[in-house]
Design an enzyme around this catalytic site. Structure first.
Site, PDB file in Angstrom:
ATOM      1  N   GLU A  93       0.826  -1.215   0.000  1.00 58.83           N
ATOM      2  CA  GLU A  93       0.000   0.000   0.000  1.00 58.83           C
ATOM      3  C   GLU A  93       0.860   1.264   0.000  1.00 58.83           C
ATOM      4  O   GLU A  93       0.610   2.211   0.730  1.00 58.83           O
ATOM      5  CB  GLU A  93      -0.969  -0.014   1.199  1.00 58.83           C
ATOM      6  CG  GLU A  93      -1.913  -1.209   1.167  1.00 58.83           C
ATOM      7  CD  GLU A  93      -2.948  -1.237   2.280  1.00 58.83           C
ATOM      8  OE1 GLU A  93      -2.684  -0.668   3.351  1.00 58.83           O
ATOM      9  OE2 GLU A  93      -4.018  -1.845   2.073  1.00 58.83           O
ATOM     10  N   ASP A 135      -8.378  -9.154   4.430  1.00 55.38           N
ATOM     11  CA  ASP A 135      -8.112  -8.008   5.293  1.00 55.38           C
ATOM     12  C   ASP A 135      -9.119  -7.883   6.434  1.00 55.38           C
ATOM     13  O   ASP A 135     -10.003  -7.028   6.366  1.00 55.38           O
ATOM     14  CB  ASP A 135      -8.117  -6.732   4.439  1.00 55.38           C
ATOM     15  CG  ASP A 135      -7.450  -5.567   5.153  1.00 55.38           C
ATOM     16  OD1 ASP A 135      -6.979  -5.764   6.288  1.00 55.38           O
ATOM     17  OD2 ASP A 135      -7.402  -4.474   4.571  1.00 55.38           O
ATOM     18  N   GLU A 176     -12.078  -2.154  12.436  1.00 55.85           N
ATOM     19  CA  GLU A 176     -12.236  -1.493  11.143  1.00 55.85           C
ATOM     20  C   GLU A 176     -13.417  -2.039  10.338  1.00 55.85           C
ATOM     21  O   GLU A 176     -14.221  -1.268   9.822  1.00 55.85           O
ATOM     22  CB  GLU A 176     -10.931  -1.657  10.355  1.00 55.85           C
ATOM     23  CG  GLU A 176     -10.992  -1.069   8.966  1.00 55.85           C
ATOM     24  CD  GLU A 176      -9.655  -1.154   8.241  1.00 55.85           C
ATOM     25  OE1 GLU A 176      -8.694  -1.715   8.809  1.00 55.85           O
ATOM     26  OE2 GLU A 176      -9.584  -0.658   7.101  1.00 55.85           O
TER      27      GLU A 176
HETATM   28  O1  GCW Z   1      -6.924  -2.960   6.845  1.00 55.30           O
HETATM   29  C1  GCW Z   1      -6.073  -2.136   6.111  1.00 55.30           C
HETATM   30  C2  GCW Z   1      -6.350  -0.752   6.561  1.00 55.30           C
HETATM   31  C3  GCW Z   1      -5.178   0.175   6.462  1.00 55.30           C
HETATM   32  C4  GCW Z   1      -3.975  -0.489   7.106  1.00 55.30           C
HETATM   33  C5  GCW Z   1      -3.680  -1.788   6.376  1.00 55.30           C
HETATM   34  C6  GCW Z   1      -2.532  -2.578   7.010  1.00 55.30           C
HETATM   35  C7  GCW Z   1      -2.211   0.496   8.388  1.00 55.30           C
HETATM   36  O2  GCW Z   1      -7.440  -0.255   5.830  1.00 55.30           O
HETATM   37  O3  GCW Z   1      -5.520   1.369   7.101  1.00 55.30           O
HETATM   38  O4  GCW Z   1      -2.847   0.338   7.151  1.00 55.30           O
HETATM   39  O5  GCW Z   1      -4.812  -2.613   6.411  1.00 55.30           O
HETATM   40  O6  GCW Z   1      -2.827  -3.524   7.716  1.00 55.30           O
HETATM   41  O7  GCW Z   1      -1.391  -2.284   6.760  1.00 55.30           O
END
Ligand code: GCW
Length: 652
Positions: free
Chosen positions: A267, A346, A374
Site C-alpha cells: 500500500e 483483510d 475497522e
Molecule cells: O486494513 C487495512 C487498513 C489500512 C492499514 C492496512 C494494514 C495500516 O485499511 O488502514 O494500514 O490494512 O494492515 O497495513
C-alpha cells in the site's frame, strides 16, 4: 485521570486481595516492586496488609519468585494459605493478576498445585498511531477511540499516567509487547527511530514496570529519508552500517527494546522490491542489526497489488501473500518473524484462515488480528471478537490431525493485535469494545480458553459487585455472528463504504483497484477461487482444506461465496437458497440488534450511568446502521436477482 473511566481492574476488583494478609517473599524492585505496590495499594483500600520478607505466619496469601525466571507461575491453596510462586518476577506479576481474576475463589477450597504458562512467548499489541494528526486517517489510523494515548499535537505527552494505567490493563490480560506507532510510517513518526527516540524511551520506561517491551514501526527507506544515503538497498554495506548504528543507539536508550515492525512494499510503503531484492533480504537486514541486542523484526506479509484491474478476474488478492512469501521459506533469520493477517484478505468478519500461516514451516510466523474494529463495526457496534479469534486459533490447517494456528504461532512469533485503545474516556470508544482487547491478551496466553468464559472474566473484572452479567452475555456473546448476519453474506466480504469502511455500499469496491470484489450479477454471486475454474487459491491449502474448499458441495456455508460463484438459487447445507439466506439473515440481524438494545435498556440503574448512556447511544446507532445494511443489501440483491423474499417482507 478524573476524565478516565475505569476499564477492567477498578479498585473493587482487588477486594479479595486487599482484605487479606499478604506475604511477599521476594526482594527487589522491577516487576516484584510492581507486585508489592499493587498489593500495598489494595491493602490500603480494603484494610489488608502486606509484609515483605520470610516466615509466612498468619498470611492468607504468600507470593514468591523462583530462580528459573520466566512468565509462568504455580498456584496452590492448602491449610488456609494461597500460594503463588512465579517462575520469575514476570510470572509473579501474572500470578497476582490471576488471583485478582479468581477473586474470592482464590481463597476458598484447597487447590492442588496448578501450573500456568503462556502458550505464546510474544503477546503483542500494535498501535496504528500517527503521532501527528493525519489529514485523512486522523491521529490513529483506523482508530475509533479518540486520539493517541501516547502523543498530543504531534509531541510526546509529558504526563504518561494514562500510559501507565494502560500498561497495567495490558499486563492483567497477559500482553507483553507493544509497538508504539503505525506500520504506515509517515514523515513525523519516522523520526522516532532517531532524533525523537527520547519519546519512545519515555514510553518504554512507563511500560516496563508491567513487563511490556516496546517495539517501533520503521520505514524501510529510513537510510535515505533519515540517513541521507542515496539508497536503502539491503545488500549495500553502507545501508547495513546505517541500520546497525541506528539500532545500537536505540538499545543505548532502551536496553530492553523489543524490535522493529515493518510494512514493506505494501500500500505504498517502501520496500526491497525497489532494489530488486527479496523480502527475506529486506527482513534479514533489520534482523541482523537487531540480533546482537536480542531484538526481533516483525515483517508483515500484507503484500499485494493494490492497483489491480477489476476487469482482470485472474488476479486474486487472496493469493498474494502466499505467492510472495512461500518461495522464501527458510531464508529468513531466526529473529525475523513473518507477521501474517489471520485471513488472506483483510480483517473481514468472515474469511478462511490464511493458507500462508501453514505454508512456512522453516519461518517463524506470528498471526495478526485486529482489535480495532475497522470492518466489524468500528467500535460503534457491539462485536465481541473472542469467538472469531478462538475459531482462527483452533483451526487445523491439516484437518483435525496435526497442529493448529495457535500451535504454529506458539512455536513461531506469537500473536499480535492492532490495538483499539485511544484517549477516549472509556478507552475504546464503545465501552464494551474493551472486552476485545482483554480477550486478545487472554487468548494469546491460552488459545484454548473458551471465549465465553473469557468474556465472563472481563465482566467480573470490569463490573465487580455489580449485576449486569447476564445482560452483558446476552448482548455480547453472539454479537460477532449478529454483525455477520446484517453485513456481507456468506464470506464474500467488504460491501463497505470505500475509504472509511463504515456502513454498507454493496458495489463500493466493485470497480476499484483494491481487489475486493463480489462479482454479483443477475444470475449469481461470489468469487471463484477454485483450481478447476477459478483463481486457484484453493490450491494454497494443504489437504483436507484444498479439497473441502474446492468443492461447492463440501465448502462450509459461511465461506461459500469466498470460494465459489454460485446462482442465487443454490441450495446451502442449511436448506436455504443463497438469496433466501441473504434476506433471512439480514432481517434476523436487525431483530437481534433490536433485542440487544432492549436488553441493555433493562439494566439501566445497575451500571455506571455514564457508561450505560454511552452504550445505549451506540446501540441506537448500531440499530440504525444494521437497518441500513439490511435495506441496502436486500434491495440490491432483490433488484439484481428478481427473486422475491419467500416470506414477503418489505424490500425496497
Ligand atoms: O486494513 C487495512 C487498513 C489500512 C492499514 C492496512 C494494514 C495500516 O485499511 O488502514 O494500514 O490494512 O494492515 O497495513
Amino acid at each position: 485521570m478524573t476524565d478516565v473511566h475505569a476499564a477492567w481492574l477498578p479498585a473493587e476488583a482487588f477486594r479479595s486481595i486487599g482484605t487479606r494478609n499478604v506475604l511477599l517473599a521476594a526482594d527487589g524492585g522491577g516487576l516484584v516492586g510492581t507486585v508489592a505496590a499493587e498489593v500495598a495499594h489494595a491493602g490500603d483500600t480494603f484494610g489488608g496488609s502486606l509484609r515483605r520478607g520470610t516466615g509466612g505466619d498468619g498470611a492468607d496469601l504468600v507470593l514468591s519468585v523462583g530462580a528459573a525466571g520466566g512468565e509462568g507461575f504455580e498456584l496452590s491453596r492448602a491449610g488456609g494459605v494461597t500460594t503463588v510462586r512465579g517462575d520469575g518476577p514476570a510470572g509473579l506479576l501474572y500470578g497476582l493478576f490471576h488471583v485478582v481474576r479468581l477473586g474470592e475463589a482464590a481463597f476458598g477450597a484447597d487447590r492442588s498445585p496448578e501450573r500456568h504458562q503462556p502458550a505464546m512467548t510474544r503477546r503483542m499489541v500494535d498501535h496504528w498511531d500517527n503521532v501527528d494528526v493525519h489529514p485523512v486517517m486522523g491521529q490513529v489510523e483506523r482508530g475509533y477511540a479518540g486520539g493517541s494515548v501516547f502523543w498530543r499535537d504531534g509531541a510526546a505527552r509529558g504526563d504518561l499516567a494514562r500510559v501507565r494505567a494502560y500498561a497495567r490493563l495490558l499486563a492483567a490480560c497477559g500482553v507483553n509487547a507493544l509497538a508504539v506507532n503505525n506500520v504506515n510510517v509517515h514523515a513525523t513518526e519516522a523520526h522516532l527511530l532517531t532524533d525523537r527516540l527520547g519519546d519512545v524511551a519515555a514510553i518504554a520506561e512507563t511500560l516496563r514496570p508491567y513487563g511490556i517491551r516496546t517495539h517501533l514501526s520503521v520505514s524501510f527507506a529510513a537510510p535515505v529519508t533519515l540517513g541521507g544515503l542515496p539508497s536503502a538497498d539491503p545488500l549495500l554495506p553502507e545501508v547495513r552500517h546505517w541500520w546497525e548504528a541506528a539500532t545500537r543507539r536505540v538499545y543505548d536508550a532502551i536496553p530492553d527494546f523489543g524490535g522493529y515492525v515493518v510494512k514493506a512494499d505494501s500500500e505504498g510503503q517502501p520496500g526491497p522490491f525497489a532494489y530488486g531484492r527479496t523480502h527475506a533480504e529486506g527482513a534479514n537486514l533489520l534482523a541482523d542489526a537487531l540480533a546482537p541486542h536480542g531484538g526481533v523484526v516483525h515483517w508483515r506479509a500484507f503484500v499485494y497489488n493494490h492497483r489491480q484491474d477489476w476487469r482482470d478476474r485472474s488476479t486474486d488478492r487472496a493469493r498474494a501473500a502466499h505467492d510472495h512469501f512461500v518461495p522464501l521459506d527458510g531464508r529468513f533469520r531466526d529473529n525475523a518473524i513473518l507477521q501474517v493477517k489471520y485471513g488472506p484478505m483483510d480483517f473481514q468478519p468472515r474469511e478462511p484462515v490464511s493458507p500462508l500461516i501453514a505454508a512456512m514451516p522453516s519461518t517463524r510466523v506470528a498471526v495478526e488480528v485486529q482489535a480495532t474494529q475497522e470492518y466489524t463495526g468500528q467500535q460503534r457496534h457491539v462485536c465481541y471478537l473472542g469467538p472469531l479469534w478462538s475459531d482462527v486459533l483452533g483451526f487445523g490447517p491439516w484437518g483435525t490431525d496435526g497442529t493448529t494456528v495457535a500451535g504454529i504461532a506458539a512455536v513461531g512469533g506469537g500473536l499480535v493485535a492492532v490495538s483499539n485503545v485511544g484517549d477516549d474516556p472509556f478507552w475504546t470508544g464503545h465501552p464494551l469494545a474493551q472486552a476485545n482487547l482483554y480477550a486478545f491478551g487472554r487468548l494469546a496466553w491460552d488459545p484454548r480458553l473458551d471465549p465465553g468464559a473469557v468474556l465472563d472474566e472481563w465482566i467480573g473484572l470490569t463490573f465487580p459487585g455489580q449485576s449486569p452479567r447476564d445482560a452483558l452475555h446476552a448482548v455480547m456473546d453472539g454479537s460477532w455472528r449478529t454483525y455477520e448476519r446484517y453485513t456481507a453474506p456468506l464470506g464474500v466480504g467488504f460491501m463497505v463504504r470505500p475509504g472509511h469502511h463504515y456502513g454498507p455500499d454493496v458495489d463500493g469496491y466493485e470497480y476499484t483497484p483494491w481487489g475486493t470484489y463480489h462479482f454479483a450479477d443477475r444470475d449469481g454471486i461470489g468469487v471463484d477461487r477454485s483450481r478447476a475454474t477459478g483463481t486457484g487459491f484453493t490450491g494454497q491449502y494443504p489437504p483436507p482444506w484444498r479439497d473441502v474448499y474446492e468443492s461447492v458441495e463440501l465448502c462450509p456455508d459461511e465461506l461459500l461465496l469466498f470460494f465459489h460463484h454460485v446462482p442465487y438459487g443454490h441450495l446451502l447445507h442449511s436448506g436455504s437458497t443463497v438469496i433466501q439466506h441473504i434476506y433471512d439473515t439480514h432481517f434476523a440481524g436487525v431483530e437481534e440488534v433490536a433485542a440487544m438494545r432492549e436488553r441493555w435498556a433493562s439494566v439501566a440503574g445497575s451500571v455506571d450511568p455514564a457508561l450505560h448512556g454511552r452504550v445505549a447511544d451506540l446501540l441506537d446507532e448500531q440499530l440504525r446502521s444494521a437497518q441500513e445494511w439490511c435495506d441496502q443489501v436486500n434491495s440490491y440483491f432483490h433488484r439484481k436477482s428478481g427473486v422475491p423474499d419467500a416470506r414477503g417482507r418489505h424490500v425496497y
